[in-house]
Write a protein that holds these residues in place. Structure first.
Motif, mmCIF file in Angstrom:
data_model
loop_
_atom_site.group_PDB
_atom_site.id
_atom_site.type_symbol
_atom_site.label_atom_id
_atom_site.label_comp_id
_atom_site.label_asym_id
_atom_site.label_seq_id
_atom_site.Cartn_x
_atom_site.Cartn_y
_atom_site.Cartn_z
ATOM 1 N N LEU A 103 0.812 -1.211 0.000
ATOM 2 C CA LEU A 103 0.000 0.000 0.000
ATOM 3 C C LEU A 103 0.852 1.270 0.000
ATOM 4 O O LEU A 103 0.362 2.358 0.298
ATOM 5 C CB LEU A 103 -0.908 0.019 1.237
ATOM 6 N N ASP A 104 2.131 1.150 -0.282
ATOM 7 C CA ASP A 104 3.032 2.302 -0.363
ATOM 8 C C ASP A 104 3.168 3.032 0.966
ATOM 9 O O ASP A 104 3.162 4.257 1.012
ATOM 10 C CB ASP A 104 2.566 3.287 -1.445
ATOM 11 N N MET A 145 -18.344 4.766 3.003
ATOM 12 C CA MET A 145 -16.941 5.185 2.914
ATOM 13 C C MET A 145 -16.558 5.493 1.474
ATOM 14 O O MET A 145 -17.094 4.880 0.554
ATOM 15 C CB MET A 145 -16.042 4.052 3.397
ATOM 16 N N PRO A 146 -15.621 6.417 1.294
ATOM 17 C CA PRO A 146 -15.063 6.582 -0.060
ATOM 18 C C PRO A 146 -14.330 5.299 -0.439
ATOM 19 O O PRO A 146 -13.802 4.604 0.432
ATOM 20 C CB PRO A 146 -14.095 7.746 0.098
ATOM 21 N N HIS A 147 -14.341 4.992 -1.688
ATOM 22 C CA HIS A 147 -13.735 3.732 -2.095
ATOM 23 C C HIS A 147 -12.234 3.741 -1.904
ATOM 24 O O HIS A 147 -11.592 4.789 -1.873
ATOM 25 C CB HIS A 147 -14.111 3.428 -3.537
ATOM 26 N N PHE A 148 -11.747 2.533 -1.807
ATOM 27 C CA PHE A 148 -10.329 2.278 -1.616
ATOM 28 C C PHE A 148 -9.501 2.974 -2.703
ATOM 29 O O PHE A 148 -9.768 2.786 -3.887
ATOM 30 C CB PHE A 148 -10.152 0.760 -1.659
ATOM 31 N N GLY A 149 -8.561 3.789 -2.284
ATOM 32 C CA GLY A 149 -7.658 4.397 -3.251
ATOM 33 C C GLY A 149 -8.194 5.657 -3.902
ATOM 34 O O GLY A 149 -7.532 6.256 -4.737
ATOM 35 N N ASP A 150 -9.370 6.086 -3.526
ATOM 36 C CA ASP A 150 -9.971 7.269 -4.117
ATOM 37 C C ASP A 150 -9.158 8.517 -3.777
ATOM 38 O O ASP A 150 -9.039 8.891 -2.624
ATOM 39 C CB ASP A 150 -11.405 7.400 -3.571
ATOM 40 N N PRO A 151 -8.542 9.155 -4.768
ATOM 41 C CA PRO A 151 -7.696 10.322 -4.451
ATOM 42 C C PRO A 151 -8.519 11.525 -4.003
ATOM 43 O O PRO A 151 -7.995 12.442 -3.379
ATOM 44 C CB PRO A 151 -6.972 10.607 -5.759
ATOM 45 N N VAL A 177 -10.422 12.118 3.295
ATOM 46 C CA VAL A 177 -9.384 11.750 4.247
ATOM 47 C C VAL A 177 -8.057 12.429 3.926
ATOM 48 O O VAL A 177 -7.230 12.658 4.804
ATOM 49 C CB VAL A 177 -9.223 10.213 4.289
ATOM 50 N N HIS A 178 -7.851 12.783 2.680
ATOM 51 C CA HIS A 178 -6.541 13.331 2.313
ATOM 52 C C HIS A 178 -6.442 14.828 2.506
ATOM 53 O O HIS A 178 -5.472 15.447 2.094
ATOM 54 C CB HIS A 178 -6.236 12.977 0.846
#
Lengths: 122, 492, 495, 182
Positions: free
Chosen positions: D48-49, D108-114, D118-119
């Motif tokens: 997941l970096d 929830m926002p989907h996995f990996g959604d830029p 959350v960001h």
């Protein structure tokens, strides 16, 4: 179905957390409780790290020419959480050692029996 | 001395007495002399306040705010004046009596006894002077707590049981109902000040008024309205001076005093008359009057019989309050004084009998008048006053109460008062008859005189004479109480 | 100096803790710790005064980073009030401690005690002042870990198992909080509570936030021993050393209640659009509170160990605080906040009195307290005053909080709630009087004639707390009035 | 697609390990599996970096924790009692809690959604770190500076735990009173 595609890894992480929690509350062995607690906490790390993921990004180490990086904040938080988890584990295990000295066992039911006897005596 | 200073002194002096009792525990003579001196000083201070109130003065003191807009405050008004006067007078007399009783009886822990006694008087004085319901509630609770060590003075199993009932009922009723009523009133009216004409008029309506009045009437457990009267007989495990001053005068009178204050200054007489919210209370009080008398007849223990008599007599006062009419209120207020003086005589006599002859049961008292003539004569005078026959003080208050009932058009209540007086005769007078006209069960028919110590006998004679005197000087009391009922000036 | 005021109460004990440990000498360590506690208390009082008089929260940016990227201390009236609560109780109890632990804890562990005590206090103070949700978790762990170690110092071996149970449940609670924090962070993208509150309006009805609220509430419910999540508390209080019990009972659960208030009122909001904590505040919290008030009080009545009796009483009292918080009105919240402080004083004082008793008779069993009223008159008198405070008799601090609570119930026309509150407080009469009757009406057990009054060094701190609980029952300027101010701030009523 | 396969593979392994820990009867085995679990989760973090957490988890979670447990076992006992009867309550609690959490993921926002909220703060760091620091690693910058106080708290946690463990395990002297059993 699109729901499932976007969320499946959250669900697996939840499964992992709940497995750890199950071990904590179901077992009567103090060491296994601590192990369960560890799994529970380690899975919460995954929850956070999963949130920080950005598609097509790389680790937040700045290099020329890249624009998208994964979110550094979850990583930072979880570095703290890891240490907190280990600290808790250490204290719990030290307690287990002392309990073993005082009761001669680390099984909850046997400890309860002894405590019950002590309660009746005094 | 300003009236405000006199009020503060009236509060501080009992505290001083309490403090001195704890401090000077090693020298009983000094301690008792101090108690007595302080008592006399208090009486002087209280008497000095009377003219002010008579002239319509209403001195006020505001100490400090506990809640926003709710200070600990004192305000002298006629009812409180009368109550304070009763308590102060009888305290001096009771202190004399207690000194004789406690010594004659070789009681232990006398310092604690006198200390708590002073504290209880402090609480009564505070309640008498209270300027708002919160202050009154504070002193009400303080009185409960400070009398608990007195009730359980003997610290044995019996005292413990008595104390449990005593505290259990008084604390539960006051917390579960009285406090609820107080806070509710505050939420509705936004104030708890005692004001002429009440604070609830126009703020509360419908069944809420009845519920609120019920919470006040029953929550004031000290008023001993049935079914919350059990604490009073239970409190009889206490030494007799406690039963006499506290459970015939201070504690129970704080109870009915609270009910009267609530009726006059919280609800307002006019408001209660208009809403007819207090009609049920008349009947509750009437029931208590009759049942109390009936139970008293079955009790062989003298103090218990007197206790039930008190329950019944308190019913009179509550009844007068519930009538919410001119004569009812005046009769109630007057009965506080009249009953206090009469009943304390009876208790003094019971204690004197116990000290001199170690007898507690009514059935043991045959012929006792021949060895204790003074005591039993005084007892008889007190009894007649409690029954309400002239020429004793009790006659006036009962007269006004009956007048009030008649005025309210409640003929049945007048009947209840009559019947109750008959019952009073029935359970109080045979004791006199047996004491004087039946020879003792054992020993010579005319034994030598063996009275209790002088410290006991003199006070009880004084109070007996007092109830006689009150018949002739009821007029000032009447004038004192008259301002309580607005618009009554012409009706006298 | 003054600009560092917000951070001072946390840093002082935090930095002093390792020093105390390194001193190794028990007298030096305890002396330093006591001195630091009192200085912290003074700093706390100055902080509260500043916040109240200026009318604005004290804000401190740690490391100079503003709220959008860094961690910020945000000290409003409520936070400053809790700082004073923790530091004052901490200072008084620690002053009591040296003589008390001399009998209960091996001498070579005294410097551990001093250091852990300071850490525990620093953790609680950190929770109070921080404006960052994750930082709450970190400081919660500091205070929890040190509290575990302190409780395990109890003489009885059952202290160890009690600690273990507390540790497991406490860590589960903390991890729930961590999960809840994570979900909140995920939906708002920030950890700063004020910013979170600003963004939560965008998330009306979002299921993730609802679940986050559930997890945060459950987690902090475990920490504050909200019935029925109180399983760890009775034994932990019962077997910990006397001074630790007093400290934990007076501060730790109270700070957890504070955290709950902070979340509900500062982050989730309670009225208007976007009010997220509806179910929790309307249903879950009052239900738990009321059942705790009755059940825990009833259980307390049947205890034979007085420390455990008081522990169950604490569970019930937490119910009063939670109920006050759930009423969402000025007087309800005032009741909750004032009761934090008032109950801390009362219960702290009572546990100190139990410490005096344990010091003299070496037991806290009810049966061993027979006739104690004559042997330790001052201690028992203080105990009685404290007991009256638990009941909520007028002139005690307990009365003030009860008044506000009943008033809040009546203001919402919830007569039944007012009746429930008053009836449940009557249960306290029963358990308090059981102890009083035993101490005053029963003959002392044979062979305990040598029992005398506790030494002054124990009596004075006890008397200070009990005396304070009486004082704040009459003079409410710095307790209930400040609580009311804090409540108005939280409800957004303009001063 | 390749990414997803690896994801599912590692997550599957994690789930299998977790279940194995629950079923494992010997304590040493449970401890080892716990280490493996931590190690696997570290590898997933790497995927997941998040290399910084991954390394720490591998070292501290998989290494130190496991050693602690093993050390404890060496001075207490290595045998665990067999669970005699199946308990329903813990399972119910866990299933309920899990269900609530899954309910929570639905919004929830989907996995990996830029674009995920959350960001919000994370992007501020990405923007500011290169300007304000010379360090290329954003995690280090945030850890050491922006949220340095958390790190300070973390150090304190370690100190606290250290003191706690020392205090607990310190041997009593002979002349000290023994544990009281009333």
């Amino acid at each position: 179905m699109s729901e499932a595609l976007g969320l499946y890894n959250y669900w697996i992480v939840i499964f992992l957390m709940m497995t750890g929690l199950y071990l904590v509350i179901s077992t009567g062995n103090l060491v296994r409780k601590v192990v369960g607690l560890n799994i529970f906490q380690a899975s919460v790390l995954l929850l956070y790290v999963t949130m920080g993921r950005v598609d097509g990004a790389t680790a937040p180490i700045f290099v020329e020419g890249r624009e998208t990086y994964t979110d550094p904040l979850p990583s930072v938080l979880m570095l703290t959480a890891i240490v907190v988890g280990v600290a808790t584990t250490a204290v719990a295990l030290a307690l287990t050692v002392r309990i073993n000295e005082a009761y001669g066992t680390i099984e909850e039911d046997e400890i309860n029996e002894q405590e019950h006897a002590q309660e009746l005596a005094g | 001395m300003t009236s405000e200073m006199a009020m503060i002194l009236a509060l501080v002096l009992p505290l001083v007495a309490a403090g001195l009792s704890f401090v000077i525990r090693s020298a009983p003579n000094v301690r008792d002399a101090c108690s007595l001196a302080v008592g006399v000083a208090l009486l002087g201070v209280v008497i000095s306040l009377v003219p002010t109130v008579m002239d319509g003065g209403r001195p006020e003191i505001v100490l400090f705010e506990i809640f926003e807009g709710l200070p600990i405050a004192f305000r002298l008004e006629p009812l409180g004046m009368l109550f304070l006067l009763v308590v102060a007078t009888l305290w001096v007399i009771t202190t004399c009596y207690a000194i004789g009783y406690m010594r004659g009886h070789h009681e232990v822990n006398q310092s604690r006894f006198f200390g708590c006694f002073g504290l209880a008087i402090f609480a009564s004085a505070g309640a008498a002077l209270a300027g708002n319901m919160l202050t009154l509630f504070f002193f009400y609770e303080l009185l409960t707590l400070s009398t608990y060590p007195l009730v359980t003075h003997h610290q044995n199993e019996k005292a413990k049981r008595g104390g449990r009932i005593y505290l259990g009922i008084l604390i539960s009723t006051s917390i579960a109902m009285l406090l609820l009523a107080v806070i509710w009133t505050y939420v509705i009216a936004g104030t708890l000040d005692f004001r002429e004409g009440g604070i609830l008029a126009g703020k509360a309506e419908g069944p809420m008024v009845i519920v609120l009045l019920a919470l006040y009437a029953f929550g004031t457990g000290k008023a001993a309205l049935m079914p919350f009267h059990r604490w009073l007989p239970a409190a009889m495990v206490a030494p007799t001076p406690v039963s006499a001053l506290l459970h015939a005068v201070a504690v129970v009178k704080v109870g009915v005093f609270t009910v009267l204050k609530v009726v006059i200054y919280i609800f307002g007489i006019g408001f209660l008359t208009d809403t007819k919210a207090s009609v049920w209370l008349m009947w509750a009080a009437a029931t208590t009057i009759l049942l109390g008398s009936l139970v008293a007849m079955t009790k062989d223990n003298l103090k218990e019989r007197l206790a039930y008599s008190t329950v019944s007599q308190l019913g009179y006062i509550v009844l007068g309050a519930a009538l919410a009419s001119q004569w009812g209120i005046i009769g109630s207020g007057m009965h506080i004084a009249m009953h206090a003086v009469g009943k304390i005589t009876l208790f003094f006599a019971a204690g004197a009998i116990y000290v001199a002859a170690h007898k507690t049961q009514v059935s043991q008292l045959r012929g006792i008048g021949r060895s204790m003539p003074f005591t039993m004569t005084a007892y008889s005078l007190g009894a007649i006053s409690v029954i309400g026959l002239p020429p004793f003080g009790g006659a006036w208050s009962k007269w006004y109460l009956a007048l009030g009932a008649a005025e309210a058009g409640q003929a049945i209540l007048v009947g209840v008062l009559m019947v109750s007086s008959l019952l009073n005769i029935w359970y109080l007078m045979p004791i006199t008859m047996n004491a004087f006209f039946v020879p003792p069960d054992e020993g010579p028919a005319y034994p030598p005189i063996k009275e209790a110590p002088l410290f006991c006998v003199v006070p009880l004679c004084l109070t007996a004479l007092g109830s006689l005197a009150l018949f002739f000087c009821a007029e000032p009391i009447y004038r004192l109480l008259l301002p309580l009922v607005p618009g009554a000036g012409g009706g006298g | 100096m003054s600009e560092h005021l917000a951070v001072l109460p946390v840093l002082l004990p935090l930095l002093a803790a390792p020093i105390c440990f390194l001193l190794r000498n028990r007298i030096a360590a305890m002396g330093t710790a006591i001195a630091v506690c009192w200085v912290t208390f003074v700093a706390g009082v100055v902080l509260l005064r500043t916040v109240v008089t200026t009318g604005a929260p004290a804000i401190y940016e740690l490391g100079g980073w503003s709220a959008d990227v860094g961690i910020v201390y945000h000290v409003d009236t409520l936070a400053a009030f809790v700082v004073v609560l923790v530091s004052s109780l901490g200072a008084v109890v620690l002053t009591f401690a040296p003589q008390s632990i001399a009998k209960e804890i091996p001498k070579e562990k005294h410097h551990f005690f001093a250091a852990l005590y300071l850490l525990s206090m620093a953790g609680l103070l950190g929770i109070a002042v921080t404006g960052d949700l994750f930082n709450v978790f970190v400081f919660l762990e500091i205070s929890s870990l040190s509290t575990y170690a302190l409780i395990s110092l109890g003489q009885d071996r059952r202290a160890l198992t009690a600690t273990f149970r507390y540790l497991i449940l406490g860590t589960v609670g903390a991890t729930f909080i961590l999960i809840g924090t994570g979900l909140m962070y995920q939906m708002t993208g920030t950890l700063n509570m004020a910013e979170m509150a600003a963004h939560i309006r965008e998330t009306e009805g979002v299921r993730t936030v609802l679940v986050a609220i559930a997890f945060l509430t459950a987690g902090i419910g475990l920490k504050m021993a909200l019935f029925p999540l109180h399983a760890w508390l009775p034994n932990a209080y019962c077997y910990a050393p006397s001074s630790v019990t007093a400290f934990v009972a007076a501060t730790s659960t109270k700070v957890s209640v504070y955290v709950l208030i902070r979340w509900i009122y500062t982050i989730f909001g309670t009225q208007g659009p976007g009010s997220m904590s509806g179910v929790v505040v309307d249903l879950v919290l009052p239900a738990m509170a009321i059942s705790g008030m009755f059940i825990a009080s009833t259980v307390a009545i049947f205890q034979t160990n007085v420390k455990r009796l008081l522990a169950f009483s604490s569970v019930a009292q937490i119910g009063y605080m939670a109920l006050g918080v759930s009423l969402v009105s000025e007087s309800g919240l005032t009741a909750g906040i004032a009761h934090l402080f008032n109950h801390a004083l009362t219960k702290g004082g009572l546990f100190l009195a139990m410490g005096c008793i344990a010091y003299r008779i070496g037991s806290v069993q009810l049966a061993d307290m027979r006739g104690l009223g004559r042997r330790m008159p001052v201690t028992m008198f203080l105990w009685v005053l404290g007991g009256l405070g638990l009941i909520g008799v007028p002139c005690t601090a307990g009365f003030v909080s009860k008044w506000y609570l009943v008033r809040a119930a009546l203001e919402q026309d919830a007569l039944y709630l007012a009746v429930i509150i008053l009836l449940s407080s009557l249960l306290a009469v029963i358990y308090v009087w059981r102890v009083i009757e035993t101490a005053y009406f029963q003959e002392p057990p044979e062979g305990k004639d040598e029992v005398t009054e506790a030494p002054l060094s124990l009596l004075i701190p006890t008397a200070v707390l009990i005396g304070a609980s009486i004082y704040f029952g009459l003079f409410t300027e710095w307790s209930a009035d400040v609580a009311g101010l804090a409540a108005r701030e939280l409800l957004g009523v303009v001063r | 697609m390749f990414q997803q396969t690896v994801d599912i593979l590692v997550l599957g392994l994690l789930a299998a390990t977790a279940l194995a820990v629950v079923r494992m009867r010997t304590l040493i085995g449970a401890a080892m599996l716990m280490g493996i679990y931590s190690f696997l989760s570290a590898s997933w973090m790497l995927i997941l970096d998040a290399p910084d957490v991954a390394f720490t988890e591998a070292a501290v979670g998989a290494g130190v924790s496991t050693i602690f447990v093993l050390a404890t076992l060496s001075i207490t006992t290595i045998r665990a009692k067999r669970q005699t009867k199946f308990q329903f309550a813990p399972l119910a609690v866990v299933v309920l809690t899990g269900a609530v959490l899954i309910y929570g993921t639905l919004d929830m926002p989907h996995f990996g959604d830029p674009e995920a909220p959350v960001h919000r703060v994370g992007n501020r760091y990405i923007k500011r770190v290169p300007e304000e620091f010379k360090i290329p690693n954003a995690v280090t910058a945030v850890l050491g500076s922006y949220r340095g106080f958390d790190t300070f708290g973390e150090t304190t946690v370690v100190l606290t735990a250290g003191l706690g463990v020392l205090c607990l395990l310190r041997k009593r002297r002979e002349d000290e009173p023994k544990v009281v059993t009333e």
